[in-house]
Design an enzyme around this catalytic site. Sequence first.
Site, PDB file in Angstrom:
ATOM      1  N   LYS A 181      -4.230   6.158  -1.155  1.00  0.00           N
ATOM      2  CA  LYS A 181      -4.238   5.202  -0.056  1.00  0.00           C
ATOM      3  C   LYS A 181      -2.801   4.955   0.375  1.00  0.00           C
ATOM      4  O   LYS A 181      -1.977   4.485  -0.405  1.00  0.00           O
ATOM      5  CB  LYS A 181      -4.900   3.895  -0.487  1.00  0.00           C
ATOM      6  CG  LYS A 181      -4.947   2.863   0.624  1.00  0.00           C
ATOM      7  CD  LYS A 181      -5.781   1.659   0.244  1.00  0.00           C
ATOM      8  CE  LYS A 181      -5.748   0.626   1.349  1.00  0.00           C
ATOM      9  NZ  LYS A 181      -6.460  -0.593   0.983  1.00  0.00           N
ATOM     10  N   ARG A 191      -6.691  -5.849   9.747  1.00  0.00           N
ATOM     11  CA  ARG A 191      -6.092  -7.134   9.352  1.00  0.00           C
ATOM     12  C   ARG A 191      -6.688  -8.256  10.200  1.00  0.00           C
ATOM     13  O   ARG A 191      -6.877  -9.363   9.717  1.00  0.00           O
ATOM     14  CB  ARG A 191      -4.567  -7.055   9.482  1.00  0.00           C
ATOM     15  CG  ARG A 191      -3.972  -5.848   8.716  1.00  0.00           C
ATOM     16  CD  ARG A 191      -3.342  -6.198   7.405  1.00  0.00           C
ATOM     17  NE  ARG A 191      -3.168  -5.011   6.552  1.00  0.00           N
ATOM     18  CZ  ARG A 191      -2.022  -4.351   6.365  1.00  0.00           C
ATOM     19  NH1 ARG A 191      -0.922  -4.762   6.964  1.00  0.00           N
ATOM     20  NH2 ARG A 191      -1.969  -3.308   5.560  1.00  0.00           N
ATOM     21  N   ARG A 202       2.641  -3.515   2.289  1.00  0.00           N
ATOM     22  CA  ARG A 202       2.110  -3.206   0.952  1.00  0.00           C
ATOM     23  C   ARG A 202       2.827  -2.007   0.337  1.00  0.00           C
ATOM     24  O   ARG A 202       2.252  -1.270  -0.449  1.00  0.00           O
ATOM     25  CB  ARG A 202       0.611  -2.900   1.054  1.00  0.00           C
ATOM     26  CG  ARG A 202      -0.226  -3.963   1.734  1.00  0.00           C
ATOM     27  CD  ARG A 202      -1.703  -3.713   1.464  1.00  0.00           C
ATOM     28  NE  ARG A 202      -2.600  -4.391   2.355  1.00  0.00           N
ATOM     29  CZ  ARG A 202      -2.872  -5.694   2.348  1.00  0.00           C
ATOM     30  NH1 ARG A 202      -2.269  -6.489   1.476  1.00  0.00           N
ATOM     31  NH2 ARG A 202      -3.730  -6.216   3.203  1.00  0.00           N
ATOM     32  N   GLU A 218      -2.584  10.943  -7.731  1.00  0.00           N
ATOM     33  CA  GLU A 218      -3.333   9.687  -7.806  1.00  0.00           C
ATOM     34  C   GLU A 218      -4.840   9.965  -7.953  1.00  0.00           C
ATOM     35  O   GLU A 218      -5.539   9.285  -8.707  1.00  0.00           O
ATOM     36  CB  GLU A 218      -3.082   8.841  -6.552  1.00  0.00           C
ATOM     37  CG  GLU A 218      -1.688   8.261  -6.441  1.00  0.00           C
ATOM     38  CD  GLU A 218      -1.521   6.976  -7.234  1.00  0.00           C
ATOM     39  OE1 GLU A 218      -2.475   6.539  -7.916  1.00  0.00           O
ATOM     40  OE2 GLU A 218      -0.423   6.398  -7.168  1.00  0.00           O
ATOM     41  N   LYS A 233      -7.210   7.875   2.324  1.00  0.00           N
ATOM     42  CA  LYS A 233      -7.213   6.874   3.385  1.00  0.00           C
ATOM     43  C   LYS A 233      -5.803   6.625   3.852  1.00  0.00           C
ATOM     44  O   LYS A 233      -4.934   6.440   2.999  1.00  0.00           O
ATOM     45  CB  LYS A 233      -7.808   5.593   2.812  1.00  0.00           C
ATOM     46  CG  LYS A 233      -7.880   4.455   3.778  1.00  0.00           C
ATOM     47  CD  LYS A 233      -8.415   3.255   3.075  1.00  0.00           C
ATOM     48  CE  LYS A 233      -8.326   2.086   4.030  1.00  0.00           C
ATOM     49  NZ  LYS A 233      -8.564   0.842   3.380  1.00  0.00           N
ATOM     50  N   SER A 259      -9.646   1.561  10.791  1.00  0.00           N
ATOM     51  CA  SER A 259      -9.702   0.698  11.973  1.00  0.00           C
ATOM     52  C   SER A 259      -8.822   1.186  13.117  1.00  0.00           C
ATOM     53  O   SER A 259      -9.239   1.194  14.275  1.00  0.00           O
ATOM     54  CB  SER A 259      -9.320  -0.726  11.583  1.00  0.00           C
ATOM     55  OG  SER A 259      -8.023  -0.776  11.004  1.00  0.00           O
ATOM     56  N   TYR A 298     -16.613   3.293  11.187  1.00  0.00           N
ATOM     57  CA  TYR A 298     -17.235   2.200  11.947  1.00  0.00           C
ATOM     58  C   TYR A 298     -18.211   2.742  12.986  1.00  0.00           C
ATOM     59  O   TYR A 298     -18.988   1.992  13.553  1.00  0.00           O
ATOM     60  CB  TYR A 298     -16.143   1.337  12.605  1.00  0.00           C
ATOM     61  CG  TYR A 298     -15.196   0.764  11.568  1.00  0.00           C
ATOM     62  CD1 TYR A 298     -15.574  -0.331  10.795  1.00  0.00           C
ATOM     63  CD2 TYR A 298     -13.959   1.351  11.308  1.00  0.00           C
ATOM     64  CE1 TYR A 298     -14.734  -0.830   9.807  1.00  0.00           C
ATOM     65  CE2 TYR A 298     -13.111   0.860  10.332  1.00  0.00           C
ATOM     66  CZ  TYR A 298     -13.506  -0.230   9.584  1.00  0.00           C
ATOM     67  OH  TYR A 298     -12.685  -0.714   8.591  1.00  0.00           O
TER      68      TYR A 298
HETATM   69  C1  PBG Z   1      -7.781  -3.566   1.435  1.00  0.00           C
HETATM   70  C2  PBG Z   1      -8.301  -2.679   2.503  1.00  0.00           C
HETATM   71  C3  PBG Z   1      -7.702  -2.368   3.726  1.00  0.00           C
HETATM   72  C4  PBG Z   1      -8.590  -1.530   4.383  1.00  0.00           C
HETATM   73  C5  PBG Z   1      -9.706  -1.351   3.577  1.00  0.00           C
HETATM   74  N1  PBG Z   1      -9.503  -2.056   2.404  1.00  0.00           N
HETATM   75  C6  PBG Z   1      -6.473  -2.871   4.349  1.00  0.00           C
HETATM   76  C7  PBG Z   1      -5.162  -2.673   3.747  1.00  0.00           C
HETATM   77  O1  PBG Z   1      -4.979  -2.023   2.717  1.00  0.00           O
HETATM   78  O2  PBG Z   1      -4.218  -3.225   4.317  1.00  0.00           O
HETATM   79  C8  PBG Z   1      -8.350  -0.945   5.750  1.00  0.00           C
HETATM   80  C9  PBG Z   1      -9.554  -0.389   6.445  1.00  0.00           C
HETATM   81  C10 PBG Z   1      -9.307  -0.114   7.870  1.00  0.00           C
HETATM   82  O3  PBG Z   1      -8.177  -0.209   8.389  1.00  0.00           O
HETATM   83  O4  PBG Z   1     -10.294   0.224   8.557  1.00  0.00           O
HETATM   84  N2  PBG Z   1      -8.818  -4.382   0.906  1.00  0.00           N
END
Ligand code: PBG
Length: 307
Positions: A181, A191, A202, A218, A233, A259, A298
Site C-alpha cells: 500500500k 479522506r 502517512r 511486503e 493499492k 477513490s 466503487y
Molecule cells: C485506510 C484506507 C484508505 C483507503 C482504504 N483504507 C486511506 C488511506 O490509507 O489514506 C483508501 C481507499 C480509496 O482511496 O479509495 N483505512
Amino acid sequence: MRRLVAETHVRPGQLILPVFVREQATEPVPITSMPGVVQHTRDSLRRAAVEAAELGLGGIMLFGVPLAKDATGSGALDPAGILNVAIADVVAEVGDAFPVMSDLCLDEFTDHGHCGVLDESGQIDNDATLEIYAQMALAHAAAGVDLVGPSGMMDGQVGVIRRALDAAGHAQVGILAYSAKYASSFYGPFREAVDSSLQGDRRTYQQDGGNAREGVREALLDVAEGADIVMVKPALAYLDVITAVRAAVPVPVAAYNISGEYAMVEAAAANGWIDREAAIIETLTSIRRAGADVILTYWAAEAARLL
Ligand code: PBG
C-alpha cells in the site's frame, strides 16, 4: 472474433464493492468528490448489500464513519460501534451470498486521523497499534465477518491478527491483507468519504511510490504471516507492482481501484471529455490484465450491469 480470442475477462464475481456507512445517518450522504458514492445509513447499506449480492459480485468491503473520534480510536472496538453493527447487519442480510469484508484500521476512528496510535512524541507506535488491531479483529469476527482487511500498514499486522483470531476460535475468518500500500495522492476523495481528520501524511508507514521490489517483499511477508489474499493499492499507478506481486505469491492477488482513480474518470466524463462506460470497463480490464485476480472498485455494481 475478438471475444473468441480475448486474453482478459472481467466477471462480476471478481469484483468487490467498497461501501461507507455513517453512524446515525438518517439518509444517505453524497460524497462530493465521488459522484454516485454515498455514506450509507444502516438501512441503505442493507439495500446496497442485497443489490450487490443479486448482481453476483464477489464480495462487499465495509468502512465505518463514526460520529465521535478519540486518540486511540476506541469506537473501533465498541461492539455497538458503527462498523461492528454494520458488519452484523450485512451478514444477517446477505451473509450466505458472498464474503462480507471489513476495513481493519484505526484511521476512521482516531481524532488525529492516523492508522495507528501515537506515542508521546507523536510518532506512530507500531506495536501498541498491533494490540488494538488484534482486538478489532475479534470485534469484527464476533459480528460475523468473513474476511478482515488490515489496511494500516503496520509491520507484523497480519501475523498478530491471525494468531488473535485463531486463539479466540475464529480460524475460519480470513485475512485480505493490504500488503503493498503506497502513500498516494490518489486517496484524496476517500479522506472526504470517511470524514478524515488527518493532518500531514502517512509516509512513515505507507510505501514510497518508487519502490516496486519493496512492494513484493511486503506481499511475501504477509503471505508468510498468514494472509489469504494480498492486495496492491492503488491500482492504476502501480500496475507493474500488481504484475510483480502476482508472479511472486501463491495466493490470490487483489487490487484496489481507489477513490482518486474513480474521481478522475467521473470528473472527465461529467465534462464530456471521455466515454464513461468504456473508460470503466477499460480501467477494470487493465487491472485484470496486470494480474489482479480480484478488484475492489466503487463501480462494482455498475460494472456488473454493464458486463
Ligand atoms: C485506510 C484506507 C484508505 C483507503 C482504504 N483504507 C486511506 C488511506 O490509507 O489514506 C483508501 C481507499 C480509496 O482511496 O479509495 N483505512
